[in-house]
Design an enzyme around this catalytic site. Structure first.
Site, short mmCIF file in Angstrom:
data_model
loop_
_atom_site.label_atom_id
_atom_site.label_comp_id
_atom_site.label_asym_id
_atom_site.label_seq_id
_atom_site.Cartn_x
_atom_site.Cartn_y
_atom_site.Cartn_z
N ASN A 168 0.84 -1.20 0.00
CA ASN A 168 0.00 0.00 0.00
C ASN A 168 0.87 1.25 0.00
OD1 ASN A 168 -2.70 1.41 0.43
ND2 ASN A 168 -1.48 2.23 2.12
N GLU A 169 0.69 2.06 -1.03
CA GLU A 169 1.31 3.39 -1.13
C GLU A 169 2.81 3.42 -0.85
OE1 GLU A 169 -0.88 6.34 1.06
OE2 GLU A 169 -2.54 6.24 -0.36
N TYR A 219 -7.04 16.01 0.99
CA TYR A 219 -5.67 16.49 1.25
C TYR A 219 -5.23 17.53 0.21
CZ TYR A 219 -5.12 12.67 4.59
OH TYR A 219 -5.26 11.83 5.66
N TYR A 277 -7.14 11.54 -2.88
CA TYR A 277 -7.82 12.41 -1.91
C TYR A 277 -8.04 13.82 -2.47
CZ TYR A 277 -7.46 8.61 1.38
OH TYR A 277 -7.63 7.40 2.01
C1 GCB Z 1 -3.92 6.71 2.78
C2 GCB Z 1 -3.50 5.46 3.44
C3 GCB Z 1 -4.37 5.09 4.63
C4 GCB Z 1 -4.68 6.34 5.43
C5 GCB Z 1 -5.44 7.30 4.55
C6 GCB Z 1 -5.79 8.60 5.28
O1 GCB Z 1 -3.60 7.00 1.68
O2 GCB Z 1 -3.41 4.37 2.55
O3 GCB Z 1 -3.69 4.14 5.41
O4 GCB Z 1 -5.38 6.05 6.60
O5 GCB Z 1 -4.67 7.61 3.44
O6 GCB Z 1 -6.88 8.68 5.81
O7 GCB Z 1 -4.97 9.49 5.33
#
Ligand code: GCB
Length: 612
Positions: free
Chosen positions: A419-420, A479, A475
Site C-alpha cells: 500500500n502506497e 488532502y 484524496y
Molecule cells: C492513505 C493510506 C491510509 C490512510 C489514509 C488517510 O492513503 O493508505 O492508510 O489512513 O490515506 O486517511 O490518510
C-alpha cells in the site's frame, strides 16, 4: 499453511481466555521471564490487543516485549499423536516457550505460525506456556519502523502507516493433534468449461517419524455444501476432476465445495483434512475484471481490523456485525487494508460471496509521507535503515506466507503486494520487480496489483506497468483542494484521463477516497469535517468515476473510523469512516447505500438481502 480444522483424526483445543501479563521495565527486558510464574497479578484476554485495556500508560506506550503466560493441559488420550501449537497471529513478533525452553520464534504480526511440541509436552500433564510478544518495528520488519529514544530517555517507536501499532495475541491459539503421517498442504485451482467445473488439486503428505510411516493411500473426494459426495478424485497426490452442472462460486452468493482428503492404511483412515474451495475463474482482459467470465464492478471499502477495547483482536461478534453492515450498504467487495485479516474473516467471505483484494502488511514503505499524505520525514525511502535489503527479505516472506495461507480462498481475486510505497523514484523498480515475479510464480491464477499513492501519478510512477490492475488511492477534495470540490473534480478527472490514456488495457480500481468526518457535525456550506461535506465529496467522486469505463471499482476509505497514532492531524483517530468506530452510520453511509444498490446491474452478483 493449512488452517486448523477439526476432523475425524485431528482434535483441537482452544487456548483462548485470560492469560497472565507482565510488562517488564527496559532493564528487565532481556531477562528469561519464562523460568517461572510471571511477576504481578495482571491478566490479559486472548485474543485481543492489550493497549486499550489497562489504566496505565506504561502498558499502552510500552516499546518492546510484553510477557504472556498460561498453563495448558495435554489430555491422556493424545498419547501417540503429534501435538502442534498454533497461533493465528501475534503482533508484531513472538518468542514462544514451553516451560523453560524456547520452542519457536516468529516475526510478522498478521500471519499464523505453528510448532510441533510433541517432545516438549506429556500427555496427561500440564505445561507452562509463555510468549514474549514484541511490538517493535524497524527496517527488517513489514511494516517498517524506526526505533529511538525520546528526549526523556525512553524507548520510542516511529512508523509511517496511519493506524495504531496495537500489540497482543490477536487471534486464537490452538493446541491440536496430527498423525505422524499427515496431509501437510493442499492447493486447489479451478476452471470452468460450460456448466462443468474443473478442479485441480495437489497434496503434500509429510511424515514426522519414519517407523510410523508405512505405505498409505490417499483418497480424494468432493462434497457439496449439503455434504453429498459429488466426485471422486482417485489416489494420486495431484490430479484433476470434473463436476458436471457445478455450482460456481458467485459474488454476492458464495457457493462452496469441500475437498475431503484421507490417508488410508489397511482401509483405516489415518489422517483426514477437509479443505473448502469454490469453483470460479478470475481474469483481467481488455481493461475489464472478469469473474466467471462476467464483468465485475467492485463496490465497498478499504477496511481495518479495529474496534474499541479489543483493538486488532479478532472477535466473531464484531466480525458478523461488520459483514451485516457491508451487506446493508451494498458492498460487494473489500480490501484487507493494510495486512492479512483473520482466517475466520476469509472463510466468512468465501461462504457469503464477498470479493476480496488481499493485501500484504507492506504499508508505510514511503519516507515522503506519514499516513495519508501528511508530512513525511527526512531521508529517502530506499536507504539503509529505512527500506533496505532487510525490509525486502521480510517483504518476500510476507508475500510467500500470504499466498500459502490464502491461495485456496475463492473470495480472493487479486493480490495487493503493498500500500502506497514510494514509487516515484527509480529505486522502486529494483525493489518491486522481483516481488511481482515472485507473486506470479507462487500464484499464476490471480492478477497482481499494488496500491498507488497520489505522489506517484501516471507520469511519475516507475512500476505501474508491472501490474495487471491499477489501484489508486486519491484524496482530491481532502488532502488536495481541501474544501474546493469544484477544483477537485476538474483535477481528479484530468488525472484519471492521464492514467486511462497511458494504460488503456489496465482496469482501474479506486481503492481509497475519503474525507475525515465528525459524526453529528453539520453545515450548509462545503465545510470539511462535516457530514454534509463527506456526502458532497462522495457525490463528486461518483460523478468522476461514472465518466470512465476504465474505472471498474470504488472502495471508499474507510468502512469505519479507526484508531491511529496521535498527532496534530488526528483527533482520536482517523475519522473517514462511513460508520463511526462503534458502527453507527454517518450520512455518507446512507448515500453509499443508495448508490451501490442502484449500481446493481453493473455489479455482477450483488447480494440483495437488504435491497434499498
Ligand atoms: C492513505 C493510506 C491510509 C490512510 C489514509 C488517510 O492513503 O493508505 O492508510 O489512513 O490515506 O486517511 O490518510
Amino acid at each position: 499453511m493449512l488452517s486448523v480444522r477439526e476432523s475425524t483424526t485431528r482434535e483441537v483445543r482452544v487456548l483462548d481466555g485470560l492469560w497472565r501479563l507482565y510488562v517488564p521495565s527496559p532493564a528487565e527486558d532481556a531477562l528469561a521471564l519464562q523460568q517461572g510464574a510471571l511477576p504481578g497479578t495482571r491478566e490479559v484476554p486472548v485474543p485481543a490487543s492489550l493497549n486499550d485495556l489497562f489504566a496505565d500508560p506504561a502498558v499502552r506506550d510500552h516499546v518492546g516485549r510484553y510477557w504472556y503466560q498460561r498453563s495448558a493441559l495435554v489430555p491422556h488420550s493424545w498419547a501417540g499423536e503429534r501435538v502442534i501449537l498454533r497461533f493465528g497471529s501475534v503482533t508484531q513478533s513472538a518468542a514462544v516457550f514451553i516451560d523453560d525452553e524456547l520452542v519457536t520464534e516468529f516475526k510478522g504480526g498478521y500471519m499464523p505460525f505453528e510448532v510441533d511440541v510433541t517432545e516438549q509436552v506429556s500427555p496427561g500433564a500440564s505445561f507452562r506456556l509463555s510468549v514474549a510478544v514484541d511490538n517493535r518495528l524497524d527496517n527488517t520488519s513489514i511494516p517498517p519502523g524506526e526505533l529511538g529514544v525520546n528526549a526523556a530517555g525512553k524507548p520510542s517507536q516511529e512508523y509511517k502507516h496511519d493506524f495504531y501499532n496495537y500489540a497482543g495475541i490477536h487471534r486464537s491459539v490452538y493446541l491440536y493433534t496430527r498423525p505422524h503421517k499427515f496431509i501437510e498442504d493442499v492447493t486447489v485451482s479451478t476452471d470452468i468449461e460450460g456448466g462443468t467445473g474443473v478442479v485441480n488439486w495437489s497434496v503434500e503428505v509429510k511424515c514426522t517419524d519414519d517407523q510410523a510411516c508405512g505405505r498409505q493411500d490417499l483418497e480424494v473426494t468432493v462434497l457439496d455444501e449439503a455434504g453429498n459426495l459429488v466426485a471422486e478424485g482417485g489416489s494420486e497426490n495431484q490430479g484433476s476432476l470434473r463436476i458436471a452442472d457445478a455450482t460456481f462460486w458467485t459474488p454476492g452468493v458464495g457457493g462452496m465445495y469441500q475437498l475431503r482428503l484421507r490417508l488410508l492404511q489397511d482401509g483405516e483412515v489415518r489422517d483426514e483434512y477437509i479443505q473448502p474451495f469454490g469453483i470460479r475463474t478470475v481474469e483481467v482482459r481488455e481493461g475489464k475484471f472478469l469473474i466467471n467470465g462476467r464483468e465485475f464492478y467492485f463496490t465497498g471499502f478499504g477496511m481495518h481490523e479495529d474496534h474499541e477495547t479489543i483493538g486488532k483482536g479478532h472477535s466473531n461478534a464484531h466480525m458478523v456485525q461488520d459483514f451485516e453492515l457491508l451487506s446493508w450498504i451494498g458492498a460487494n467487495s473489500l480490501r484487507t487494508s493494510h495486512y492479512p485479516y483473520a482466517e475466520e474473516f476469509m472463510d466468512y467471505c468465501d461462504r457469503h460471496g464477498i470479493v476480496v483484494i488481499d493485501e500484504t502488511p507492506a504499508v508505510g514503505l514511503n519516507w515522503g509521507i506519514t499516513g495519508g499524505i501528511i508530512g513525511g520525514s527526512t531521508g529517502g525511502t530506499y536507504e539503509e535503515g529505512h527500506v533496505d535489503a532487510g525490509t525486502a527479505a521480510q517483504h518476500r516472506l510476507e508475500i510467500e506466507r500470504l499466498i500459502a495461507r490464502d491461495k485456496n480462498h475463492p473470495c480472493v481475486v487479486l493480490w495487493s503486494i503493498a500500500n502506497e510505497p514510494d514509487t516515484a523514484v527509480p529505486e522502486a523498480r529494483d525493489y518491486f520487480e522481483p516481488l511481482v515475479e515472485l507473486t506470479r510464480e507462487l500464484d499464476p491464477t490471480r492478477p497482481v496489483g499494488y496500491v498507488n499513492v497520489m505522489f506517484a501519478p501516471y507520469d511519475r510512477c516507475t512500476i505501474s506497468d508491472l501490474f495487471d490492475v491499477l489501484m489508486l488511492n486519491r484524496y482530491w477534495g481532502w488532502y488536495v483542494n481541501s474544501g474546493d470540490l469544484e477544483s477537485a473534480e476538474i483535477n481528479w478527472t484530468a488525472e484519471l484521463e492521464g492514467w486511462t490514456q497511458k494504460y488503456p488495457a489496465k482496469p482501474i480500481i479506486i481503492t481509497e477516497y475519503g474525507a475525515d468526518t465528525v459524526a453529528g457535525l453539520h453545515s450548509i456550506f462545503d465545510q470539511p469535517f462535516t457530514e454534509d461535506y463527506q456526502v458532497a465529496y462522495l457525490e463528486m467522486n461518483s460523478r468522476v468515476f461514472d465518466k470512465f469505463d476504465s474505472v471498474i471499482g470504488e472502495q471508499m476509505w474507510n468502512f469505519a473510523d479507526f484508531q491511529t497514532k496521535t498527532g496534530y492531524a488526528r483527533v482520536d483517530g482517523n475519522k473517514k469512516g462511513a460508520f463511526t468506530r462503534d458502527r453507527r452510520p454517518k450520512a455518507a453511509a446512507r448515500y453509499l447505500r443508495g448508490r451501490w444498490h442502484s449500481l446493481a446491474p453493473a455489479a455482477y452478483g450483488r447480494r440483495d438481502s437488504h435491497s434499498a
